[in-house]
Write a protein that holds these residues in place. Structure first.
Motif, mmCIF file in Angstrom:
data_model
loop_
_atom_site.group_PDB
_atom_site.id
_atom_site.type_symbol
_atom_site.label_atom_id
_atom_site.label_comp_id
_atom_site.label_asym_id
_atom_site.label_seq_id
_atom_site.Cartn_x
_atom_site.Cartn_y
_atom_site.Cartn_z
ATOM 1 N N VAL A 20 46.366 42.213 49.855
ATOM 2 C CA VAL A 20 45.697 43.081 49.525
ATOM 3 C C VAL A 20 44.543 42.152 49.888
ATOM 4 O O VAL A 20 44.011 41.219 49.303
ATOM 5 N N ILE A 21 43.377 43.231 50.008
ATOM 6 C CA ILE A 21 41.681 42.328 49.982
ATOM 7 C C ILE A 21 41.118 43.320 48.996
ATOM 8 O O ILE A 21 41.017 44.283 49.942
ATOM 9 N N LEU A 22 40.807 42.393 48.700
ATOM 10 C CA LEU A 22 39.670 43.287 47.347
ATOM 11 C C LEU A 22 37.853 42.956 48.469
ATOM 12 O O LEU A 22 38.125 42.165 48.430
ATOM 13 N N GLY A 59 38.293 49.045 31.720
ATOM 14 C CA GLY A 59 37.978 47.985 30.825
ATOM 15 C C GLY A 59 36.995 46.732 32.577
ATOM 16 O O GLY A 59 36.295 47.675 33.304
ATOM 17 N N ASP A 60 36.473 46.001 31.941
ATOM 18 C CA ASP A 60 35.859 44.722 32.378
ATOM 19 C C ASP A 60 36.068 44.904 34.188
ATOM 20 O O ASP A 60 37.252 45.368 34.696
ATOM 21 N N LEU A 61 35.937 43.916 34.939
ATOM 22 C CA LEU A 61 35.277 44.274 36.246
ATOM 23 C C LEU A 61 37.256 43.279 36.765
ATOM 24 O O LEU A 61 37.723 43.763 37.908
ATOM 25 N N GLY A 62 36.954 42.574 35.829
ATOM 26 C CA GLY A 62 38.683 41.295 35.949
ATOM 27 C C GLY A 62 39.647 42.740 35.986
ATOM 28 O O GLY A 62 40.534 42.149 36.846
ATOM 29 N N GLU A 63 40.250 43.321 35.376
ATOM 30 C CA GLU A 63 40.590 44.045 34.510
ATOM 31 C C GLU A 63 40.920 45.278 35.619
ATOM 32 O O GLU A 63 41.983 45.371 35.373
ATOM 33 N N ARG A 64 39.841 45.572 36.366
ATOM 34 C CA ARG A 64 40.072 47.116 37.324
ATOM 35 C C ARG A 64 40.503 46.217 38.607
ATOM 36 O O ARG A 64 41.360 47.292 39.148
ATOM 37 N N MET A 65 39.822 45.035 39.684
ATOM 38 C CA MET A 65 40.544 44.434 39.400
ATOM 39 C C MET A 65 41.909 44.420 39.818
ATOM 40 O O MET A 65 43.311 44.529 41.287
#
Length: 205
Positions: A101-103, A82-88
């Motif tokens: 959670v802190i990304l 997936g794109d970055l948003g889906e993965r995050m």
């Protein structure tokens, strides 16, 4: 306690820091990515904010990660598809019921123990915390709650990322703490800032 999730690609020449290749070459850009990866993990662990997870592309155990000695005390997870948003979004959903959670990524010059501790403290009072980047993205995004709109339909790696995310947080009516603006190292013009910051010893404060 908070869980810090560090998103990172394996530092393979030609696959990371590609915008730095004209200045550093493929091997030099990958070497810098490796330094930034290990530095970020060391800072995250030494911040003592909480658990630290490395969310990896490719998945843990892939040949691309061989020869890279990671600090002890990490948990490892794959970024999957997936794109970055889906993965995050998937990374947050895995943990948000347990801990805030802190990304973070590995590109920020100013990721430090102080910055991480400030973000964790802010999450005791706010639903979300962000450190925006000078380029319009963000280097840190922390959450106590999850909503998919924060990760859907965002034009990742553009100057609108932070503003659009903050607008969606406002639409949700969540309490948001915006920390100080920081800098990523993405292009050759960022290298001077990186070298100055390292020379001043500000990377681990």
């Amino acid at each position: 306690m908070t869980r810090i999730i560090v998103f990172a690609k394996a530092p393979v020449p030609g696959r990371v820091k590609t915008r730095l290749i004209p200045a550093l070459g493929a091997d030099g850009a990958a070497a810098l990515a490796r330094v930034m990866l290990i530095r970020t993990l060391d800072v995250a662990i030494s911040s003592a904010v909480g658990e630290v997870e490395l969310c990896m592309d490719p998945a843990p155990g892939a040949p691309s990660w061989q020869g890279i000695t990671l600090p002890p005390g990490l948990s490892l997870s794959p970024q999957e598809q997936g794109d970055l948003g889906e993965r995050m979004a998937r990374a947050v959903m895995r943990r948000i019921d347990e801990l805030p959670v802190i990304l973070i990524g590995t590109d920020c010059v100013q990721i430090s123990k102080v910055l991480l501790r400030d973000a964790a403290n802010a999450l005791t009072r706010a639903d979300a915390v962000m450190n925006p980047c000078a380029d319009g993205g963000y280097a840190l995004f922390g959450l106590n709650r999850f909503d998919p709109s924060l990760f859907e339909g965002i034009a990742w790696s553009t100057a609108s990322v932070a503003a659009r995310t903050l607008a969606r947080l406002a639409a949700l009516g969540w309490r948001v703490h915006v920390g100080r603006e920081v800098h990523d190292v993405d292009s050759p013009r960022d290298l001077d800032y990186w070298y100055r910051t390292m020379a001043l010893g500000q990377s681990r404060c």
